[in-house]
Design an enzyme around this catalytic site. Structure first.
Site, short mmCIF file in Angstrom:
data_model
loop_
_atom_site.label_atom_id
_atom_site.label_comp_id
_atom_site.label_asym_id
_atom_site.label_seq_id
_atom_site.Cartn_x
_atom_site.Cartn_y
_atom_site.Cartn_z
CE LYS A 1 -22.91 10.51 -44.66
NZ LYS A 1 -23.81 10.23 -45.80
CB THR B 1 -27.32 9.13 -56.78
OG1 THR B 1 -27.18 9.21 -55.35
CG2 THR B 1 -28.79 8.93 -57.13
CB ALA B 2 -22.12 7.41 -57.23
#
Length: 326
Positions: A201, A234-235
């Site tokens: 990321k 929270t995925a």
């Protein structure tokens, strides 16, 4: 004449808190024993009361409790259960906490922060626990927080064997959803003999304060991609990883994780992410009303039952993982 002292017969007893009774019942069934009858009450002011309905004197006691929301309530209940056993003269007390509470608060990131995972270990010790048993700790250093033995189990064999039985691993790539899970993904890669990919990321220079670009390092096009993590809360991370894999041509996207925390909005995110299959263990119960397509929940009870048996017989918990995966 000096009397001969007879050796004390060992006596195993299992106890269950109220957070995940289904898992405790499965463990008891695997071991061929009954859960000890207990009276657990929450009073109107939220105080918890515990009383065991059988004598526990001299027993080798194992106290099973999962730690999903409300974590503080279930942690306090387990501490009170341990205290009750200590005061009732249990010989040895083992805390069985498949999902270790406060595991993500294992170090200080900024000044004036607590190390809550260490505090939890101290609370267990102060309550009277002699040993802790847990599954897939968020970080291995937590093993050093407790003043007694801490048995660190892993659900990887359970999850990985299921994947190997249901998918062709020759066309599979193991995916770390971020840099922090690379070591875990590498262990999966070794076990399934599948190559490794990493989601990197980074910030889009044209958009301030947002992660916008997900680079995929590794071979994923046309392959079955298995995202692995120790927990899904929270995925957000795994769903973003799934989207990046789809954009890079993955044929199938799977997810395997030990702990299904599933805080909102995780259920909605997982429904919308379009996973071909999501695989969890039952260290935490799936909340009622959660509807996630292609969800598979595998039981960790046989593994925990074997570990309890090894501890009771003064055997080797490490022998359950002959390939060295810990």
């Amino acid at each position: 004449m000096t009397g001969v002292k007879k050796p004390t017969k060992k006596h195993l007893m299992l106890f269950s808190g109220r957070s995940n009774p289904g898992l405790a019942e499965e463990i008891a069934k695997e071991m061929g024993v009954e859960l000890t009858p207990s009276r657990l009450i929450t009073y109107a002011n939220s105080e918890i009361y515990v009383r065991y309905e059988e004598s526990v004197r001299g027993s080798d006691a194992f106290v099973i409790q999962s730690h999903q929301a409300p974590i503080n309530e279930w942690l306090m209940e387990q501490l009170i259960m341990v205290d009750a056993l200590k005061r009732a003269s249990a010989k040895r007390i083992t805390v069985v906490a498949p999902f270790y509470p406060y595991a993500r608060q294992d170090k200080k990131h900024l000044g004036r922060e607590p190390i809550s995972a260490r505090l939890v270990a101290d609370l267990y010790w102060a309550a009277g626990a002699d040993r802790i048993m847990s599954v897939d700790l968020h970080t291995a250093q937590i093993q050093g927080f407790f003043n007694g033995p801490l048995d660190h189990l892993t659900a990887m064999p359970v999850l990985a064997d299921y994947v190997a039985e249901n998918y062709e691993t020759e066309n599979m790539t193991i995916v770390s959803p971020d840099a922090g899970r690379v070591r875990l993904a590498d262990q999966w890669s070794d076990r399934l003999h599948a190559p490794l990919a990493i989601i990197h990321k980074r910030h889009d220079p044209t958009v301030a304060n947002q992660v916008k670009v997900h680079e995929v390092v590794g071979r994923v096009e046309g392959r079955t991609c298995l995202i692995v993590d120790d927990m899904v809360d929270t995925a957000g991370t795994i769903c973003q990883a799934a989207q990046a894999l789809r954009e890079h041509g993955a044929a199938k996207v799977l997810c395997a994780s030990t702990h299904a925390v599933l805080s909102d909005p995780a259920p909605q995110r997982l429904r919308e992410a379009g996973f071909d299959e999501i695989i969890f263990s039952n260290t935490l119960p799936i909340r009622k009303g959660i509807d996630i397509p292609n969800l598979t929940v595998l039981s960790i009870a046989p593994l925990i039952a074997k570990a309890i048996h090894q501890v009771f017989e003064d055997g080797s918990v490490a022998s359950l993982f002959p390939d060295g995966i810990r």
